[in-house]
Design a protein around this motif. Sequence first.
Motif, PDB file in Angstrom:
ATOM      1  N   VAL A 345     -10.129  14.737  18.825  1.00  0.00           N
ATOM      2  CA  VAL A 345     -10.707  14.903  20.150  1.00  0.00           C
ATOM      3  C   VAL A 345     -11.678  16.079  20.121  1.00  0.00           C
ATOM      4  N   ILE A 346     -12.922  15.860  20.514  1.00  0.00           N
ATOM      5  CA  ILE A 346     -13.927  16.922  20.539  1.00  0.00           C
ATOM      6  C   ILE A 346     -13.971  17.570  21.921  1.00  0.00           C
ATOM      7  N   LYS A 347     -14.126  16.753  22.969  1.00  0.00           N
ATOM      8  CA  LYS A 347     -14.155  17.271  24.330  1.00  0.00           C
ATOM      9  C   LYS A 347     -13.910  16.128  25.298  1.00  0.00           C
ATOM     10  N   SER A 348     -13.377  16.461  26.447  1.00  0.00           N
ATOM     11  CA  SER A 348     -13.136  15.455  27.472  1.00  0.00           C
ATOM     12  C   SER A 348     -14.409  15.176  28.243  1.00  0.00           C
ATOM     13  N   HIS A 349     -14.570  13.933  28.678  1.00  0.00           N
ATOM     14  CA  HIS A 349     -15.690  13.565  29.541  1.00  0.00           C
ATOM     15  C   HIS A 349     -15.125  13.206  30.908  1.00  0.00           C
ATOM     16  N   HIS A 350     -15.859  13.529  31.964  1.00  0.00           N
ATOM     17  CA  HIS A 350     -15.322  13.358  33.311  1.00  0.00           C
ATOM     18  C   HIS A 350     -14.966  11.907  33.583  1.00  0.00           C
ATOM     19  N   ASN A 351     -15.633  10.976  32.893  1.00  0.00           N
ATOM     20  CA  ASN A 351     -15.334   9.573  33.141  1.00  0.00           C
ATOM     21  C   ASN A 351     -14.494   8.958  32.036  1.00  0.00           C
ATOM     22  N   VAL A 352     -13.856   9.795  31.210  1.00  0.00           N
ATOM     23  CA  VAL A 352     -12.934   9.289  30.200  1.00  0.00           C
ATOM     24  C   VAL A 352     -11.669  10.138  30.224  1.00  0.00           C
ATOM     25  N   GLY A 353     -11.687  11.276  29.513  1.00  0.00           N
ATOM     26  CA  GLY A 353     -10.496  12.092  29.401  1.00  0.00           C
ATOM     27  C   GLY A 353     -10.147  12.844  30.663  1.00  0.00           C
ATOM     28  N   GLY A 354     -11.084  12.955  31.605  1.00  0.00           N
ATOM     29  CA  GLY A 354     -10.827  13.711  32.815  1.00  0.00           C
ATOM     30  C   GLY A 354     -10.204  12.907  33.931  1.00  0.00           C
ATOM     31  N   LEU A 355     -10.005  11.611  33.747  1.00  0.00           N
ATOM     32  CA  LEU A 355      -9.454  10.791  34.816  1.00  0.00           C
ATOM     33  C   LEU A 355      -7.964  11.035  34.968  1.00  0.00           C
ATOM     34  N   PRO A 356      -7.450  11.134  36.187  1.00  0.00           N
ATOM     35  CA  PRO A 356      -6.011  11.276  36.383  1.00  0.00           C
ATOM     36  C   PRO A 356      -5.289  10.005  35.957  1.00  0.00           C
ATOM     37  N   LYS A 357      -4.041  10.168  35.521  1.00  0.00           N
ATOM     38  CA  LYS A 357      -3.278   9.021  35.040  1.00  0.00           C
ATOM     39  C   LYS A 357      -2.980   8.030  36.159  1.00  0.00           C
ATOM     40  N   ARG A 358      -2.796   8.537  37.358  1.00  0.00           N
ATOM     41  CA  ARG A 358      -2.500   7.654  38.483  1.00  0.00           C
ATOM     42  C   ARG A 358      -3.680   7.657  39.446  1.00  0.00           C
ATOM     43  N   MET A 359      -4.322   6.533  39.573  1.00  0.00           N
ATOM     44  CA  MET A 359      -5.428   6.416  40.510  1.00  0.00           C
ATOM     45  C   MET A 359      -5.453   4.991  41.049  1.00  0.00           C
ATOM     46  N   PRO A 360      -6.041   4.801  42.229  1.00  0.00           N
ATOM     47  CA  PRO A 360      -5.922   3.506  42.908  1.00  0.00           C
ATOM     48  C   PRO A 360      -6.920   2.451  42.437  1.00  0.00           C
ATOM     49  N   PHE A 361      -7.699   2.726  41.383  1.00  0.00           N
ATOM     50  CA  PHE A 361      -8.714   1.787  40.940  1.00  0.00           C
ATOM     51  C   PHE A 361      -8.381   1.228  39.564  1.00  0.00           C
ATOM     52  N   SER A 362      -8.796  -0.002  39.316  1.00  0.00           N
ATOM     53  CA  SER A 362      -8.836  -0.553  37.970  1.00  0.00           C
ATOM     54  C   SER A 362     -10.260  -0.363  37.462  1.00  0.00           C
ATOM     55  N   LEU A 363     -10.379   0.130  36.233  1.00  0.00           N
ATOM     56  CA  LEU A 363     -11.697   0.490  35.710  1.00  0.00           C
ATOM     57  C   LEU A 363     -12.453  -0.702  35.147  1.00  0.00           C
ATOM     58  N   VAL A 364     -13.759  -0.692  35.392  1.00  0.00           N
ATOM     59  CA  VAL A 364     -14.687  -1.633  34.788  1.00  0.00           C
ATOM     60  C   VAL A 364     -15.721  -0.795  34.046  1.00  0.00           C
ATOM     61  N   GLU A 365     -15.780  -0.932  32.721  1.00  0.00           N
ATOM     62  CA  GLU A 365     -16.683  -0.121  31.900  1.00  0.00           C
ATOM     63  C   GLU A 365     -17.440  -1.029  30.925  1.00  0.00           C
ATOM     64  N   PRO A 366     -18.463  -1.715  31.403  1.00  0.00           N
ATOM     65  CA  PRO A 366     -19.139  -2.723  30.576  1.00  0.00           C
ATOM     66  C   PRO A 366     -19.945  -2.163  29.407  1.00  0.00           C
ATOM     67  N   LEU A 367     -20.214  -0.851  29.397  1.00  0.00           N
ATOM     68  CA  LEU A 367     -21.034  -0.269  28.333  1.00  0.00           C
ATOM     69  C   LEU A 367     -20.203   0.554  27.357  1.00  0.00           C
ATOM     70  N   ARG A 368     -18.906   0.464  27.437  1.00  0.00           N
ATOM     71  CA  ARG A 368     -17.986   1.332  26.705  1.00  0.00           C
ATOM     72  C   ARG A 368     -18.161   1.255  25.184  1.00  0.00           C
ATOM     73  N   GLU A 369     -18.657   0.157  24.673  1.00  0.00           N
ATOM     74  CA  GLU A 369     -18.810  -0.019  23.227  1.00  0.00           C
ATOM     75  C   GLU A 369     -20.245   0.172  22.752  1.00  0.00           C
ATOM     76  N   LEU A 370     -21.137   0.680  23.626  1.00  0.00           N
ATOM     77  CA  LEU A 370     -22.561   0.773  23.282  1.00  0.00           C
ATOM     78  C   LEU A 370     -23.055   2.211  23.170  1.00  0.00           C
ATOM     79  N   PHE A 371     -24.189   2.341  22.513  1.00  0.00           N
ATOM     80  CA  PHE A 371     -24.879   3.612  22.402  1.00  0.00           C
ATOM     81  C   PHE A 371     -26.060   3.653  23.362  1.00  0.00           C
TER      82      PHE A 371
END
Length: 516
Positions: A345-371
Amino acid sequence: MNNLSIPRPVVILDFGSQLTQNIARRVRELGIYSEIHPFSTSIDQVKEKAPLAIILSGGPSSVFEQDAPSINPDLFKLGIPVLGICYGMQIMAKTLGGKVVPADIREYGVTGFYREKTISPLWTVFPDGDPVLMSHGDSIIDLPPGFSGAGHTKTTPYAAMENPKAKLFGVQFHPEVTQTRSGIKFIQTFLKDIAGIEPNWSLTGYIDRKVEEIRNSVKKDSLICALSGGIDSTVTALLCHRAVGKQFTAVYVDNGLMRAGETQSIVRDLQSLKLPLVVSHSSELFLKRLAGVKDPERKRKIIGRTFIHVFQKEAKQLGMPKYLAQGTLYPDVIESVSSKGSSSVIKSHHNVGGLPKRMPFSLVEPLRELFKDEVRIIGKELGLPDHFVHRQPFPGPGLAIRILGSITTDRIRMVREADRIVREELDGTDTGQSLWQYFAVLLPVHSVGVMGDQRTYENAIAVRTVTSVDGMTADIGEIPHNVLIRISHRIISEVRGINRVVHDISPKPPSTIEWE
């Protein structure tokens, strides 16, 4: 080829390298479909994929460590071409009977590669002394039976090895990075000439697949998007809007940490794209929660939690949508969590490692595998104008991670004004267009100066300029000396509280592009 079909892949087994997805990206650039799987993937699971070739990534471990990642030797008996990179080469050698030892001289950085004379055509892409990127502390001193040396450096006798009869090859260097000058040609030769693979994949197919995935996931529910106004979140929003139409709403959060004039420009541009948009002015909340916080990981996680808090508030106004879309890219993921292998682990990103474990949304991340560069290609295909497609990357936490130390309104003012000057001097110039990013960083130091015959003890600004292709690696971005002098003079003269400017000339690795 049907855009929605999944061709036989090149399987990349991930041993935890920060560059594993870079390998996948290089393969995709050649129009060949690739998939990343953990090194622990069983031999039966690999067979089910029917791979056209297998690539073993590098990794942070040493083959001598007690829990070092290992590999099933049956993998090398499948008759499928295998390329081992760095740790992948070392574990191949060790598994097949070679000898690996701690290197007398560790190699970290670019060095010359010299191919041997009696070798297969695979290695002819490398002229003698061709630069390659090395990053290893162990070395192979005895090759496995059936292998021969294919190349060396001045300090590593076996920088490459091969067993052409078994279709097994290994390199100690990293061909997937731009610092290895002939790396892409090498990968192309391995895949096309050795493995005999024809192009079978395109980003157009990726768009169609992701739109269908979003539509199938969301169904009749509502979807909101965390929209920053950058290329990542904008492309995410366009994909989501294309997939679910009126069920979609974009939410832009003004966190008080944007660059000068950026919020107004972003809102104007997003509205021109006809996207359903809600603007939440929440700077006071963010700055209150960040007051007195110096640790960069705490900053990122506070910002992540506050984003979610704001989305929850806005979501209530929208009937509480079930899904939240984010413009997460793979560099965010690989630096935040070990999702595919044993990467550090290098650093947390607000939209990855910074998310709380319990939240009311299901995530949609269509670009997660792209550069980033792939996202720009998709943006063009989706009809985005050039100023959107080529917008400079800007981190989700904004100026918070370009202020080292505590965040105050005055410190935000200093870095924002300094950044504005950097951009004014480079925007639209040939130099600026050659750079991946350029920005200002407020350092947590004070230094003595003399201004108007008076002693000062004020802040220092670092100017960061880098060139890159995908953000995973970066080189020092050179700018003309007279431009650098003008930037320094303007910052010291125009930004109250600054009396010193330095130029950051650190590549990635070992540094990261952002300071925090």
